[in-house]
Design an enzyme around this catalytic site. Sequence first.
Site, short mmCIF file in Angstrom:
data_model
loop_
_atom_site.label_atom_id
_atom_site.label_comp_id
_atom_site.label_asym_id
_atom_site.label_seq_id
_atom_site.Cartn_x
_atom_site.Cartn_y
_atom_site.Cartn_z
N LYS A 114 0.68 -1.57 -0.30
CA LYS A 114 0.16 0.09 -0.15
C LYS A 114 0.83 1.61 0.09
O LYS A 114 0.68 2.17 -1.00
CB LYS A 114 -0.67 -0.12 1.21
CG LYS A 114 -2.12 -1.31 0.93
CD LYS A 114 -2.86 -1.11 1.68
CE LYS A 114 -4.18 -1.73 1.88
NZ LYS A 114 -5.22 -1.41 2.39
N LYS A 198 -4.48 -9.28 -6.61
CA LYS A 198 -5.84 -9.47 -6.34
C LYS A 198 -6.86 -8.31 -6.33
O LYS A 198 -7.05 -7.30 -6.45
CB LYS A 198 -5.86 -8.82 -4.37
CG LYS A 198 -7.21 -9.32 -2.96
CD LYS A 198 -6.13 -9.09 -1.78
CE LYS A 198 -6.04 -7.32 -1.76
NZ LYS A 198 -5.45 -7.01 -0.21
N LYS A 201 -10.84 -2.47 -3.59
CA LYS A 201 -11.57 -1.16 -4.26
C LYS A 201 -10.39 -0.50 -4.53
O LYS A 201 -10.67 1.07 -5.14
CB LYS A 201 -11.51 0.06 -2.88
CG LYS A 201 -13.10 -1.94 -2.22
CD LYS A 201 -13.10 -1.39 -0.43
CE LYS A 201 -13.33 -2.61 0.48
NZ LYS A 201 -12.91 -2.22 1.67
#
Length: 333
Positions: A114, A198, A201
């Site tokens: 991230k 993956k 969102k």
Amino acid sequence: MGKKIFSGVQPTGNLHLGNFLGAIKNFVKLNNDDNNECIFCVVDLHSITIPQNPKELKKNIHNTVATFLACGIDPKKSIIFNQSQVSAHSEASWILSCVARIGWLNRMTQFKEKAGKDKEKASIGLYSYPILMAADILLYDTTHVPVGNDQKQHLELCRDIAQKFNNDFNMKDFFKEPEPLIQKEFSRIMSLKDGLKKMSKSEPSDQSRINLNDNESQIVTKIKKAKTDPLPLPSTIKELEKRPEAKNLLGIFSSLSGQTLEKSVNEFSGKNFSKFKENLSQLLVDKIVPISSEIKKLLNDKNFLEDVLLNGCGKADAIASKKLKKIHEIVGF
Ligand code: TYM
């Protein structure tokens, strides 16, 4: 004996098929067993580890609650609340952050993914995020945590923190070490655009995921455009290893229809993708459109959603503040 279940979902945009098949489907199953005590949390504190638009965040909190209910979680049988309203989570997180070690956090792969290349610019919250997650779980003496595969490492960290706290303060079994409940198969649903990534969102392209509030035509278009390879579908599971997109789509089909991957492979062996995609689209429409319609209906009744949260917050607060009080005593406050 019944299980004490806790799990959380971030209110960041629409929930998608990965959230459903990896986690929420399991929440519903656990919630339907009257022996279990279930707590499902909208983790709004976690969501601000990356910047959120405040107006959107409020909407997304409602959207997440509506999705829980539309998928079949019964608010009479489980506690549904948002994390920010139970202050024990933030307080326990601070105390646990004095127990957790920097070396442990440095190993977290989700932070690395991230934060991207420029780690120095990531928020401190994004870095310490798994400690807040440990606080969420440990405050409720949780025995089992249903999650997708991507949360496995965070749960291991939670167990390490529980163990170290118990050892440091000589309080055997004060924090229970929770067991992850990760499905053996289909616990990691991949992007429709790239079978090695993956479903998420945060992926910019909406075409990469099926949202739980998509309508029929959106679902059909997304499946039509989903990435495939040129070969017909294989006849063995082994052959799927080198074909990530085929594996993912067959996995989605199997998980939604409640059948084994082996059965799905046999069913579509030698068929081309266009035939299989018709079946997959139909199944997705049958399963997702009723959820999507129910979400829309529930979103029209904000008072009801607020009531569910308020009621849940009261119950969660009663449990969490009691545990926090004991933590304070143990630490010496
Ligand atoms: P979040 O909001 O990213 O995801 C919610 C749940 O959905 C699962 N999931 C997936 N499963 C399969 N395939 C996918 N592509 C996929 N994408 C998401 C996640 O594994 C998760 O179970 N840190 C957590 C939230 C959290 C939490 C907790 C969970 C906060 N506190 C305490 C359990 C217990 C998260 O960001 O989930």
